[in-house]
Design a protein around this motif. Sequence first.
Motif, PDB file in Angstrom:
ATOM      1  N   VAL A 151      -7.164 -11.321  -4.698  1.00  0.00           N
ATOM      2  CA  VAL A 151      -8.014 -12.048  -3.751  1.00  0.00           C
ATOM      3  C   VAL A 151      -7.258 -12.480  -2.495  1.00  0.00           C
ATOM      4  CG1 VAL A 151      -9.668 -12.824  -5.472  1.00  0.00           C
ATOM      5  CG2 VAL A 151      -7.665 -14.229  -5.001  1.00  0.00           C
ATOM      6  N   GLU A 152      -5.923 -12.602  -2.574  1.00  0.00           N
ATOM      7  CA  GLU A 152      -5.149 -12.871  -1.367  1.00  0.00           C
ATOM      8  C   GLU A 152      -3.686 -12.543  -1.623  1.00  0.00           C
ATOM      9  OE1 GLU A 152      -4.830 -16.937  -0.089  1.00  0.00           O
ATOM     10  OE2 GLU A 152      -4.918 -17.698  -2.131  1.00  0.00           O
ATOM     11  N   GLY A 153      -2.990 -12.165  -0.548  1.00  0.00           N
ATOM     12  CA  GLY A 153      -1.571 -11.869  -0.648  1.00  0.00           C
ATOM     13  C   GLY A 153      -1.304 -10.389  -0.870  1.00  0.00           C
ATOM     14  N   GLU A 154      -0.037 -10.070  -1.088  1.00  0.00           N
ATOM     15  CA  GLU A 154       0.363  -8.684  -1.328  1.00  0.00           C
ATOM     16  C   GLU A 154       1.513  -8.652  -2.315  1.00  0.00           C
ATOM     17  OE1 GLU A 154       3.436  -7.758   2.292  1.00  0.00           O
ATOM     18  OE2 GLU A 154       1.299  -7.754   2.798  1.00  0.00           O
ATOM     19  N   GLY A 155       1.633  -7.558  -3.039  1.00  0.00           N
ATOM     20  CA  GLY A 155       2.694  -7.462  -4.031  1.00  0.00           C
ATOM     21  C   GLY A 155       2.919  -6.047  -4.515  1.00  0.00           C
ATOM     22  N   ILE A 156       3.829  -5.934  -5.478  1.00  0.00           N
ATOM     23  CA  ILE A 156       4.150  -4.654  -6.116  1.00  0.00           C
ATOM     24  C   ILE A 156       3.840  -4.770  -7.605  1.00  0.00           C
ATOM     25  CG2 ILE A 156       6.005  -3.064  -6.760  1.00  0.00           C
ATOM     26  CD1 ILE A 156       5.337  -2.841  -3.850  1.00  0.00           C
ATOM     27  N   VAL A 157       3.130  -3.776  -8.124  1.00  0.00           N
ATOM     28  CA  VAL A 157       2.811  -3.726  -9.553  1.00  0.00           C
ATOM     29  C   VAL A 157       3.632  -2.617 -10.208  1.00  0.00           C
ATOM     30  CG1 VAL A 157       1.022  -3.215 -11.267  1.00  0.00           C
ATOM     31  CG2 VAL A 157       0.482  -4.646  -9.280  1.00  0.00           C
ATOM     32  N   ASP A 158       4.272  -2.954 -11.310  1.00  0.00           N
ATOM     33  CA  ASP A 158       4.886  -1.958 -12.195  1.00  0.00           C
ATOM     34  C   ASP A 158       3.963  -1.790 -13.389  1.00  0.00           C
ATOM     35  OD1 ASP A 158       7.355  -1.434 -10.812  1.00  0.00           O
ATOM     36  OD2 ASP A 158       7.992  -3.448 -11.403  1.00  0.00           O
ATOM     37  N   GLU A 159       3.533  -0.558 -13.645  1.00  0.00           N
ATOM     38  CA  GLU A 159       2.672  -0.275 -14.808  1.00  0.00           C
ATOM     39  C   GLU A 159       3.162   1.000 -15.482  1.00  0.00           C
ATOM     40  OE1 GLU A 159      -1.977   0.634 -15.988  1.00  0.00           O
ATOM     41  OE2 GLU A 159      -1.493  -0.026 -13.962  1.00  0.00           O
ATOM     42  N   ASP A 160       3.752   0.832 -16.691  1.00  0.00           N
ATOM     43  CA  ASP A 160       4.448   1.925 -17.370  1.00  0.00           C
ATOM     44  C   ASP A 160       5.469   2.529 -16.393  1.00  0.00           C
ATOM     45  OD1 ASP A 160       3.348   1.497 -19.836  1.00  0.00           O
ATOM     46  OD2 ASP A 160       1.665   2.851 -19.499  1.00  0.00           O
ATOM     47  N   LYS A 161       5.370   3.766 -16.019  1.00  0.00           N
ATOM     48  CA  LYS A 161       6.379   4.361 -15.146  1.00  0.00           C
ATOM     49  C   LYS A 161       5.912   4.442 -13.685  1.00  0.00           C
ATOM     50  CE  LYS A 161       8.526   7.033 -18.828  1.00  0.00           C
ATOM     51  NZ  LYS A 161       8.962   8.373 -19.295  1.00  0.00           N
ATOM     52  N   GLN A 162       4.797   3.772 -13.384  1.00  0.00           N
ATOM     53  CA  GLN A 162       4.283   3.779 -12.013  1.00  0.00           C
ATOM     54  C   GLN A 162       4.706   2.507 -11.278  1.00  0.00           C
ATOM     55  OE1 GLN A 162       0.029   5.129 -11.605  1.00  0.00           O
ATOM     56  NE2 GLN A 162       0.032   4.626 -13.786  1.00  0.00           N
ATOM     57  N   ARG A 163       4.828   2.608  -9.969  1.00  0.00           N
ATOM     58  CA  ARG A 163       5.040   1.441  -9.106  1.00  0.00           C
ATOM     59  C   ARG A 163       4.165   1.622  -7.873  1.00  0.00           C
ATOM     60  NH1 ARG A 163      10.448  -1.716  -7.186  1.00  0.00           N
ATOM     61  NH2 ARG A 163      10.062  -2.614  -9.233  1.00  0.00           N
ATOM     62  N   PHE A 164       3.350   0.622  -7.550  1.00  0.00           N
ATOM     63  CA  PHE A 164       2.462   0.764  -6.399  1.00  0.00           C
ATOM     64  C   PHE A 164       2.201  -0.611  -5.770  1.00  0.00           C
ATOM     65  CE2 PHE A 164       0.135   0.826 -10.388  1.00  0.00           C
ATOM     66  CZ  PHE A 164      -0.803  -0.185 -10.243  1.00  0.00           C
ATOM     67  N   LYS A 165       1.840  -0.551  -4.496  1.00  0.00           N
ATOM     68  CA  LYS A 165       1.578  -1.770  -3.730  1.00  0.00           C
ATOM     69  C   LYS A 165       0.127  -2.201  -3.911  1.00  0.00           C
ATOM     70  CE  LYS A 165       1.816  -3.660   0.979  1.00  0.00           C
ATOM     71  NZ  LYS A 165       2.146  -3.373   2.404  1.00  0.00           N
ATOM     72  N   VAL A 166      -0.108  -3.514  -3.949  1.00  0.00           N
ATOM     73  CA  VAL A 166      -1.468  -4.053  -3.986  1.00  0.00           C
ATOM     74  C   VAL A 166      -1.606  -5.130  -2.913  1.00  0.00           C
ATOM     75  CG1 VAL A 166      -1.910  -3.570  -6.424  1.00  0.00           C
ATOM     76  CG2 VAL A 166      -0.815  -5.736  -5.776  1.00  0.00           C
ATOM     77  N   GLU A 167      -2.833  -5.309  -2.419  1.00  0.00           N
ATOM     78  CA  GLU A 167      -3.123  -6.350  -1.442  1.00  0.00           C
ATOM     79  C   GLU A 167      -4.563  -6.785  -1.620  1.00  0.00           C
ATOM     80  OE1 GLU A 167      -3.968  -3.167   2.170  1.00  0.00           O
ATOM     81  OE2 GLU A 167      -2.158  -4.410   2.221  1.00  0.00           O
ATOM     82  N   ASP A 168      -4.974  -7.724  -0.791  1.00  0.00           N
ATOM     83  CA  ASP A 168      -6.309  -8.307  -0.843  1.00  0.00           C
ATOM     84  C   ASP A 168      -7.383  -7.224  -1.015  1.00  0.00           C
ATOM     85  OD1 ASP A 168      -8.615  -9.739  -0.500  1.00  0.00           O
ATOM     86  OD2 ASP A 168      -8.192 -10.420   1.525  1.00  0.00           O
ATOM     87  N   GLY A 169      -8.182  -7.344  -2.095  1.00  0.00           N
ATOM     88  CA  GLY A 169      -9.279  -6.422  -2.349  1.00  0.00           C
ATOM     89  C   GLY A 169      -8.960  -5.317  -3.339  1.00  0.00           C
ATOM     90  N   ASP A 170      -7.683  -5.136  -3.716  1.00  0.00           N
ATOM     91  CA  ASP A 170      -7.309  -4.074  -4.659  1.00  0.00           C
ATOM     92  C   ASP A 170      -7.542  -4.503  -6.105  1.00  0.00           C
ATOM     93  OD1 ASP A 170      -6.539  -2.412  -2.629  1.00  0.00           O
ATOM     94  OD2 ASP A 170      -4.405  -2.924  -2.747  1.00  0.00           O
TER      95      ASP A 170
END
Length: 450
Positions: free
Chosen positions: A385-404
Amino acid sequence: MRIAMLSPIAWTTPPKKYGPWEYIVSLLTENLVKKGIDVTLFATGDSSTAGKLVSVYPRPYEEDKEMNVKVYESLHISEVFERSDEFDIIHNHFDFLPLTYSGLVDTPVVTTIHGFSSRSILPVYKKYNKKTFYVSISDSHRCPELDYIATVLHGIEVENFPFNENPQDYILFLSRLDKFKGIKDAIEIAKKAGMKLRIAGFIPNMEYYEKEVKHLIDNEQIIYEGHIDPEFKRELLSNARALIHPVKFDEPFGLGIVEAFSCGTPVIAYNRGSMPELIKNGETGFVVNGIDEAVDALKKIDTISRKRCRETAEKNYSASRMADEYIKVYEKILEVRKTEEKRPWGYYKVLSEDPGFKVKTITVMPGEKISLQRHFHRSEHWFVVEGEGIVDEDKQRFKVEDGDSVDIPTNAVHRIMNTGDEKLTFVEIAKGDQIEEEDIERLEDEYGRV
């Protein structure tokens, strides 16, 4: 309930003459004490209260020019926060500076925003938005960039203001004598209307007064009464046919307005800020757009019922009502905090819970991250809902931000890290036959919880 009431130290609480913020702090404190609330007032040493008084300096800095203001402001504020564990709530009336201490304590902080001196102070309010609680003093003064827990209109001791149904033949200007409060417009209104104007108030800028105002005062039609005490103020208000308030900025509230109503005195004010909220046009006064409209309104001033003005003050602007509304704010804050859990990386709040699912908001502070973990009995869905970050999920890494959105299946190794400068908040929906802490296996954790 134990409340730490943080007053400014520019003036005594309550003030001897000028000091609107200190005035409200005193009225609120005394009425809370009457209602059985345990209040500790942090103010100047010459202040008075039926509660407990704590001070770090004996006098207000406006009366002691030898005082190092920044030093004693810092000592004053730190005294409250160093004793924070003695209180259930810290109620801040000291503007933005105490907010910078709020993240260092667990005690919730509520700030009554009495005014914004300029937009330049907004970054502090925005940084601590949602981490603390804000109260506005009128709906018109709410900043769209901030969240508020309530609007609480100021209240006064209405019974201390004498009602007068038979006023004398003068109008009154009762405020600071500066261009923002419209002193020159008030004088022009009186001259155009051919009415006597009595002026009372504090001169904040002597250069402006000497250059722009002093020569307009003849002490016959236009009379300056000085910086008056509360008793004389009540006398002037009670005997005036009308209070003139040609304010030149969006004023958050107008204490003089409700004080006038308490005396039965109607008000003519410019259509700025909270004035339309306070004045019922044609009932308790007139809201106008300039000098000529104010002069026309004065011709109709005797159509306003002075009794109606007094009844409005008694119903809507009592100090007791103000205290009751703040008690509701305190209770709401304490109830909110019951549902919040702090963690080393931030905090979460449970929104809904039933067998088989739980919904909560999770807030991760800048630079922090939750532990690398997995669950064996539940899946999760995250919505940022606000902000930005990095998600690690199993062997994946991806960026997330507001609305993802992110789906975390059962057994997936995962974590999220806040990589922005602001807090990262997401809604988590957990579904499964085990949704408690026991279903977390931490694989890595920076806070020693593996």
